[in-house]
Scaffold this motif. Structure first.
Motif, PDB file in Angstrom:
ATOM      1  N   LYS A   1       0.865  -1.172   0.000  1.00 34.37           N
ATOM      2  CA  LYS A   1       0.000   0.000   0.000  1.00 34.37           C
ATOM      3  C   LYS A   1       0.905   1.226   0.000  1.00 34.37           C
ATOM      4  N   PHE A   2       1.138   1.721  -1.206  1.00 34.89           N
ATOM      5  CA  PHE A   2       2.026   2.861  -1.374  1.00 34.89           C
ATOM      6  C   PHE A   2       1.204   4.128  -1.558  1.00 34.89           C
ATOM      7  N   LEU A   3       1.629   5.203  -0.902  1.00 36.40           N
ATOM      8  CA  LEU A   3       1.040   6.508  -1.167  1.00 36.40           C
ATOM      9  C   LEU A   3       2.008   7.218  -2.102  1.00 36.40           C
ATOM     10  N   LEU A   4       1.606   7.291  -3.364  1.00 36.65           N
ATOM     11  CA  LEU A   4       2.434   7.835  -4.434  1.00 36.65           C
ATOM     12  C   LEU A   4       2.245   9.346  -4.503  1.00 36.65           C
ATOM     13  N   HIS A   5       3.328  10.075  -4.272  1.00 41.10           N
ATOM     14  CA  HIS A   5       3.276  11.535  -4.212  1.00 41.10           C
ATOM     15  C   HIS A   5       3.659  12.154  -5.559  1.00 41.10           C
ATOM     16  N   PRO A   6       2.971  13.222  -5.951  1.00 45.09           N
ATOM     17  CA  PRO A   6       3.192  13.838  -7.259  1.00 45.09           C
ATOM     18  C   PRO A   6       4.428  14.730  -7.289  1.00 45.09           C
ATOM     19  N   MET A   7       5.586  14.098  -7.173  1.00 46.75           N
ATOM     20  CA  MET A   7       6.834  14.861  -7.212  1.00 46.75           C
ATOM     21  C   MET A   7       7.986  13.921  -7.577  1.00 46.75           C
ATOM     22  N   ILE A   8       9.033  14.525  -8.063  1.00 46.85           N
ATOM     23  CA  ILE A   8      10.269  13.803  -8.366  1.00 46.85           C
ATOM     24  C   ILE A   8      11.327  14.368  -7.431  1.00 46.85           C
ATOM     25  N   ALA A   9      11.846  13.531  -6.559  1.00 45.17           N
ATOM     26  CA  ALA A   9      12.802  13.985  -5.544  1.00 45.17           C
ATOM     27  C   ALA A   9      14.214  14.109  -6.099  1.00 45.17           C
ATOM     28  N   GLY A  10      14.584  13.211  -6.986  1.00 44.40           N
ATOM     29  CA  GLY A  10      15.922  13.268  -7.555  1.00 44.40           C
ATOM     30  C   GLY A  10      17.020  12.730  -6.657  1.00 44.40           C
ATOM     31  N   HIS A  11      16.632  12.044  -5.581  1.00 45.83           N
ATOM     32  CA  HIS A  11      17.625  11.458  -4.673  1.00 45.83           C
ATOM     33  C   HIS A  11      17.009  10.249  -3.983  1.00 45.83           C
ATOM     34  N   GLY A  12      17.787   9.589  -3.180  1.00 49.18           N
ATOM     35  CA  GLY A  12      17.325   8.415  -2.446  1.00 49.18           C
ATOM     36  C   GLY A  12      17.147   8.730  -1.002  1.00 49.18           C
ATOM     37  N   PRO A  13      16.907   7.764  -0.202  1.00 52.47           N
ATOM     38  CA  PRO A  13      16.843   6.348  -0.551  1.00 52.47           C
ATOM     39  C   PRO A  13      15.624   6.054  -1.415  1.00 52.47           C
TER      40      PRO A  13
ATOM     41  N   LEU B   1      -3.446  -5.116  -9.081  1.00 54.44           N
ATOM     42  CA  LEU B   1      -3.974  -3.861  -8.554  1.00 54.44           C
ATOM     43  C   LEU B   1      -5.311  -4.139  -7.877  1.00 54.44           C
ATOM     44  N   ILE B   2      -5.402  -3.793  -6.597  1.00 56.39           N
ATOM     45  CA  ILE B   2      -6.649  -3.944  -5.839  1.00 56.39           C
ATOM     46  C   ILE B   2      -7.437  -2.638  -5.900  1.00 56.39           C
ATOM     47  N   SER B   3      -6.729  -1.519  -5.722  1.00 52.81           N
ATOM     48  CA  SER B   3      -7.399  -0.218  -5.796  1.00 52.81           C
ATOM     49  C   SER B   3      -6.378   0.888  -6.030  1.00 52.81           C
ATOM     50  N   ALA B   4      -6.879   1.981  -6.588  1.00 54.06           N
ATOM     51  CA  ALA B   4      -6.106   3.211  -6.761  1.00 54.06           C
ATOM     52  C   ALA B   4      -7.035   4.352  -6.381  1.00 54.06           C
ATOM     53  N   GLU B   5      -6.692   5.039  -5.309  1.00 57.92           N
ATOM     54  CA  GLU B   5      -7.559   6.083  -4.766  1.00 57.92           C
ATOM     55  C   GLU B   5      -6.843   7.433  -4.799  1.00 57.92           C
ATOM     56  N   PRO B   6      -7.267   8.325  -5.726  1.00 54.51           N
ATOM     57  CA  PRO B   6      -6.635   9.648  -5.750  1.00 54.51           C
ATOM     58  C   PRO B   6      -7.075  10.483  -4.547  1.00 54.51           C
ATOM     59  N   LEU B   7      -6.135  11.188  -3.961  1.00 49.11           N
ATOM     60  CA  LEU B   7      -6.436  12.109  -2.874  1.00 49.11           C
ATOM     61  C   LEU B   7      -6.503  13.517  -3.462  1.00 49.11           C
ATOM     62  N   SER B   8      -7.177  14.413  -2.788  1.00 49.63           N
ATOM     63  CA  SER B   8      -7.329  15.766  -3.316  1.00 49.63           C
ATOM     64  C   SER B   8      -6.002  16.528  -3.353  1.00 49.63           C
ATOM     65  N   ASN B   9      -5.002  16.085  -2.574  1.00 53.25           N
ATOM     66  CA  ASN B   9      -3.701  16.760  -2.562  1.00 53.25           C
ATOM     67  C   ASN B   9      -2.806  16.336  -3.736  1.00 53.25           C
ATOM     68  N   GLY B  10      -3.303  15.430  -4.599  1.00 55.86           N
ATOM     69  CA  GLY B  10      -2.545  14.980  -5.761  1.00 55.86           C
ATOM     70  C   GLY B  10      -1.870  13.638  -5.590  1.00 55.86           C
ATOM     71  N   ALA B  11      -1.790  13.145  -4.376  1.00 54.52           N
ATOM     72  CA  ALA B  11      -1.213  11.818  -4.137  1.00 54.52           C
ATOM     73  C   ALA B  11      -2.238  10.748  -4.532  1.00 54.52           C
ATOM     74  N   VAL B  12      -1.739   9.547  -4.778  1.00 54.72           N
ATOM     75  CA  VAL B  12      -2.614   8.429  -5.117  1.00 54.72           C
ATOM     76  C   VAL B  12      -2.276   7.255  -4.194  1.00 54.72           C
ATOM     77  N   ALA B  13      -3.304   6.736  -3.516  1.00 58.19           N
ATOM     78  CA  ALA B  13      -3.130   5.570  -2.648  1.00 58.19           C
ATOM     79  C   ALA B  13      -3.264   4.322  -3.512  1.00 58.19           C
ATOM     80  N   MET B  14      -2.161   3.591  -3.656  1.00 52.90           N
ATOM     81  CA  MET B  14      -2.107   2.397  -4.501  1.00 52.90           C
ATOM     82  C   MET B  14      -2.074   1.157  -3.618  1.00 52.90           C
TER      83      MET B  14
END
Length: 185
Positions: free
Chosen positions: A139-151, A166-179
């Motif tokens: 269950k990853f919360l995918l954030h709408p950004m590219i960090a350009g570094h690790g980890p 894929l069980i579900s993909a839920e967009p949040l109003s802040n732009g993140a997507v709960a995968m």
């Protein structure tokens, strides 16, 4: 037997640095819901120490915090927390327990005794557990950004590709997507 679910904030380029991502009420509400649905948390020592240095103080009210962050802190305070560490054995934060013995056996026993499931929230530990075929869901919360570094996710690698459904993909109003994914292999 409960499921072992790897959950973490991740940027589009795979960065899992705790300082990256959107840290707002909606994000904390999402993770509080996951916490409510699970029976326990599982961390490596580094993640545990980072969490214990801040969240107990929020739960006590030592800091002003928005309602969603305070709710997260209070739920975390009461949740069973298990820690994998070869260098530390004393974990004084409320409801914290040291995982002892061989990792595969100890984590399998934790899954067996936790019917509501266990959330693992440490990137390096999740890689170790995935190498042992112990992780059932992601269950990853995918954030709408590219960090350009690790980890980054699975920086240490795993022996073979994981096939996921894929069980579900839920967009949040802040732009993140709960995968939410489940292993198929």
């Amino acid at each position: 037997m409960g499921l072992l679910t790897f959950t973490i904030n991740v940027t589009l380029d795979g960065c899992v640095d705790h300082q990256e991502g959107i840290s707002d009420e909606e994000t904390h509400t999402y993770f509080t819901r996951l916490l409510d649905e699970s029976g326990a948390m599982l961390w490596g020592r580094t993640t545990y120490e980072m969490m214990e240095s801040y969240w107990p103080a929020v739960a006590r009210g030592d800091f002003d915090a928005p309602p969603a962050l305070r709710e997260w802190a209070l739920k975390l305070e009461s949740k069973s927390k298990y820690v994998v560490s070869a260098t530390r054995s004393d974990f004084p934060w409320t409801n914290s327990h040291h995982i002892e013995g061989e990792l595969r056996t100890a984590v399998q026993a934790l899954k067996d005794q936790t019917p509501r499931g266990v959330l693992v929230g440490s990137g390096k530990l999740a890689t170790q557990l995935d190498r042992l075929d112990l992780i059932d869901e992601y269950k990853f919360l995918l954030h709408p950004m590219i960090a350009g570094h690790g980890p980054t996710l699975y920086q240490g690698g795993i022996p073979s590709t994981r096939r996921l459904e894929l069980i579900s993909a839920e967009p949040l109003s802040n732009g993140a997507v709960a995968m939410h994914y489940r292993r198929t292999d």
